[in-house]
Design a protein around this motif. Structure first.
Motif: not given
Length: 121
Positions: A109-115, A117-118
């Protein structure tokens, strides 16, 4: 029923309808995962009270205003008196549980979605 009573009942129905929708939104989390069984049941019961209490009071008021069911007037008064304590308490339970259940989030739940994708691109 005089016009002022009809307007008052209409306004009360609108307010209670909004409160019921608010409670119904909380019922959407009926099958959500909670950190404990007690918290799950506290959420469920509070959601039912917050969603159902407005409907109950409106139905009792309409019944009490209908002459064959005049005895419902006492039940309506008891419902209002109980609701003065119970309804805010259930709203408070929902608010507290909204924050206390955050302690049981998984690491995903703490994973950044933008990271994500990159890293994939």
């Amino acid at each position: 029923m005089p016009d002022s009573d009809a307007a008052s009942l209409t306004a009360r129905a609108a307010v209670f309808g909004a409160a019921a929708i608010f409670g119904g939104i909380h019922c959407a989390a009926w099958n959500a995962l909670f950190p404990s069984l007690a918290e799950m049941w506290m959420w469920r019961m509070s959601s039912v009270v917050v969603a159902g209490y407005p409907f109950l009071t409106i139905l009792l008021k309409l019944g009490a205003d209908w002459e064959p069911l005049y005895f419902l007037d006492h039940l309506y008064s008891a419902c209002i008196a109980t609701g003065i304590v119970l309804y805010p308490l259930c709203r408070l339970v929902l608010m507290v549980l909204s924050f206390t259940t955050l302690r049981a989030l998984s690491s995903g739940d703490f994973v950044d979605v933008d990271s994500l994708h990159s890293a994939a691109g």
